[in-house]
Design a protein around this motif. Structure first.
Motif, mmCIF file in Angstrom:
data_model
loop_
_atom_site.group_PDB
_atom_site.id
_atom_site.type_symbol
_atom_site.label_atom_id
_atom_site.label_comp_id
_atom_site.label_asym_id
_atom_site.label_seq_id
_atom_site.Cartn_x
_atom_site.Cartn_y
_atom_site.Cartn_z
ATOM 1 N N SER A 1 -0.256 -3.735 -11.689
ATOM 2 C CA SER A 1 1.498 -3.951 -11.262
ATOM 3 C C SER A 1 1.669 -4.637 -11.875
ATOM 4 C CB SER A 1 1.644 -4.759 -9.619
ATOM 5 O OG SER A 1 0.756 -4.164 -9.402
ATOM 6 N N ASP B 1 5.061 2.379 -7.872
ATOM 7 C CA ASP B 1 3.675 1.084 -7.796
ATOM 8 C C ASP B 1 3.780 1.513 -6.583
ATOM 9 O OD1 ASP B 1 1.744 -1.099 -7.706
ATOM 10 O OD2 ASP B 1 3.001 -2.343 -9.337
ATOM 11 N N GLU B 2 2.641 2.204 -5.731
ATOM 12 C CA GLU B 2 2.495 2.298 -4.463
ATOM 13 C C GLU B 2 3.612 2.647 -3.567
ATOM 14 O OE1 GLU B 2 -0.793 -0.492 -2.921
ATOM 15 O OE2 GLU B 2 -1.577 -0.645 -4.974
HETATM 16 MG MG MG Z 1 -0.323 -3.945 -7.264
#
Ligand code: MG
Ligand code: ADP
Length: 596
Positions: free
Chosen positions: A387, A509-510
């Motif tokens: 991240s 991101d996810e």
């Molecule tokens: Mg992350």
């Protein structure tokens, strides 16, 4: 935060004055209103003086027993009262108008400044303390600016006019009054200093209260399922108790302040009467009574002035915290490069980045070259820096060393607005605003997009179906933080938002972590069309979703361990292969409960 807090706690006398002067600069544009308000309170003060003279007149009229003067005194009383009322209204109205305008301006300025603070500032300050600057500290300034300003002007001018009357009537006797002034001043300043030290602590403890409350409300489900009620209650109790104790300290000091001042002034009055009766020749009883009345009328005004000082000091302390925040430098935005749309080449050169609060770097000497249009997947344990890496493309933080280039130009050379225009980010924590569904998809700079475009984005994010089941479809207002929506629904809105942005660089991101397998499958299909012609970074926990990526990067401890295609990495038989084998065996197990 703690060092900033300390700085604002220690306000020496000089810097309190500096803060006060700075506060006055906010009043400057309203000088005309101030003049009107000042004139109003001057009329009010004058009415007190006139009243004393009228009293003197009245006694003369009584002792002269002249019937012709029968109308004079009542008319004077009426006239004075009219003057007093008009003056009080003008003063109160215009000074409040100034005060609330100043507060409005200051508050807006603080909020606007917050929107531009570096991301790091939000990492280190707990949100409760930032919020309390707007709610509590600004209120502290409000009370100082409104009531305190009004009272000090009104009572101050009253004292001045009455004092002028005293000097005019008997200047020698009046000198005794002057001797008392420094004693009162000293007392007020001693009490004031103590209060100022305390009031900053009170603000902090209110910040704690805000924070504990916010955490409880946002985390109500966690609290319930983990039986955290007692813990939260205790935490709140101790934050609230701390605030209570500090408030009580202020109250004790302030409560002692008033009677002490009264006592001193009353003692002065008694002495004054004694001296006047003993040593002055009382040629004119009317004048003597008027003199004592004027001196007596000053009492309550002086008392109120004494009460105002702590409020002003408290306001100054609050203003100091506000100014400290305003002086925090904003995100640096020195770059000047602007371009309508980048191609999407991304290059990380020896990128090292360390969060201010962390001992070890979150990213350690990363080198990565991504071609425009490439789909890069980042995998690795949580905390490995995925991240952080994708966030740096948006310049959420400045690098510790190295550089990130987009189309060969350093991200710090782009204007922030232009840079962020190029990157669409969907992350795990979906932020929704209290607005309509359509307003949430077309958020910020996307506001100008048509409903048609919004619908297409929602379609691609596989969100239209559930949106249309909402009471008012795209016009349904989403409650605060979208509490009415499931995690998967929220993620779909976030994906729709990013798709609508249609930026050349896409970061997921996810972004599909909260989706069930079926909707993830559909979204993956939709995303793979969207990814065409865009540089895409995908962070995914489920490896099955990234097998098609052009390149897979395996990260650990802020470093790149392996990279290659799915097939290459399996052949390498290293970290990726192990991760894959592990997940594969898990998928053989009975199906997981759908994540929500
Ligand atoms: Mg992350
Ligand atoms: P990942 O996304 O791979 O799970 P992150 O990039 O979120 O990893 O985190 C990398 C490291 O940086 C972790 O050690 C994490 O604790 C730390 N970190 C992440 N965000 C912050 C932050 N806002 N402030 C301080 N440290 C952070």
């Amino acid at each position: 935060m703690s060092s900033d807090q300390k700085k604002s706690t220690v306000i020496g006398d000089t810097s309190a004055w500096v803060v006060y002067k700075r506060l006055l600069t906010y009043v400057k544009p309203y000088w005309f209103l101030f003049v009107v308000g000042f004139i109003g309170f001057a009329l009010y003060g004058l009415s007190n003086k006139l009243f004393v003279h009228t009293l003197e007149n009245l006694i003369h009229v009584i002792s002269d027993n002249n019937p012709a003067d029968r109308y004079l005194v009542p008319l004077q009383v009426m006239g004075i009262t009219v003057l007093r009322s008009i003056g009080a209204f003008l003063g109160a109205y215009y000074l409040s108008k100034i005060a609330f305008s100043v507060i409005h301006n200051l508050r807006t300025q603080v909020f606007n400044h917050m929107t531009q603070l570096p991301t790091a500032h939000f990492d280190k300050s707990s949100s409760g303390h930032l919020i309390s600057v707007i709610t509590y500290n600004i209120n502290g300034v409000t009370s100082a600016a409104t009531d305190a300003l009004k009272i000090s002007l009104r009572e101050g001018l009253t004292v001045i006019f009455l004092f002028a009357t005293l000097i005019q009537m008997d200047w020698k006797l009046t000198m005794i009054f002057i001797l008392i002034a420094p004693v009162i001043g000293l007392l007020v300043s001693i009490v004031g200093k103590r209060l100022r030290r305390l009031s900053n602590k009170v603000q902090n403890s209110v910040g704690d209260i805000t924070q504990v409350t916010g955490e409880m409300i946002n985390g109500v489900r966690v609290m319930r399922s983990f039986g955290g009620e007692e813990y939260e209650k205790q935490r709140f109790e101790s934050a609230s108790k701390k605030n209570y104790q500090q408030n009580m300290k202020i109250v004790v000091t302030a409560a002692a302040n008033t009677p002490l001042i009264q006592l001193i002034v009353a003692a002065a009055m008694a002495a004054l009467i004694f001296i006047a009766l003993s040593f002055m020749e009382i040629a004119d009883p009317a004048r003597f009574v008027a003199y004592m009345t004027a001196a007596g009328m000053m009492l309550p005004s002086m008392r109120r002035l004494g009460e105002v000082a702590p409020a002003v000091l408290k306001g100054v302390a609050a203003a100091d915290s506000v100014f400290t925040l305003l002086d925090t430098p904003v995100e640096n935005d020195q770059g000047a490069h602007q371009v309508a749309r980048v191609k999407g080449d991304v290059e990380l050169k020896n990128v090292t980045f360390c969060y201010a609060s962390q001992p070890v770097p979150a990213l350690n000497n990363i080198n990565l070259n991504v071609r425009a249009g490439e789909v890069v997947a980042l995998v690795g344990r949580s905390g490995s820096g995925k991240s952080t890496l994708v966030g740096l493309l948006n310049r959420f933080h400045d690098l510790s060393s190295g550089d990130i280039l987009i189309d060969g130009i350093s991200v710090s050379d782009y204007t922030l607005a232009c840079l962020r225009e190029q990157v669409a980010l969907v992350n795990q924590q979906v932020t929704l605003f209290n607005d309509t569904v359509a307003g949430n998809i077309a958020y910020g700079s996307l506001q100008t997009r048509s409903l048609d475009e919004i619908r297409r984005a929602a379609d691609a994010a596989y969100a239209t179906e559930f949106i249309e089941q909402l009471p008012e479809g795209f016009n349904t207002i989403i409650g605060e933080a979208g509490a009415r929506l499931s995690g998967g629904q929220r993620q779909r809105l976030a994906i729709a938002r990013a798709l609508l942005k249609n930026a050349p660089i896409l970061i997921l991101d996810e972004a599909t972590s909260a989706l069930d397998n079926e909707s993830e499958y559909y979204i993956q299909a939709a995303l793979s069309t969207v990814m065409k012609g865009r540089t895409t970074f995908v962070v995914a926990h489920r490896l099955s979703t990234i097998e098609q990526a052009d390149r897979i990067i395996v990260m650990d401890h802020g470093e790149i361990l392996e990279q290659g295609t799915h097939v290459q990495l399996l052949a390498l038989n290293g970290h990726y292969a192990r991760l894959h084998a592990k997940q594969f065996s898990e998928e053989e197990l009975p199906p997981e409960q759908p994540e929500v």
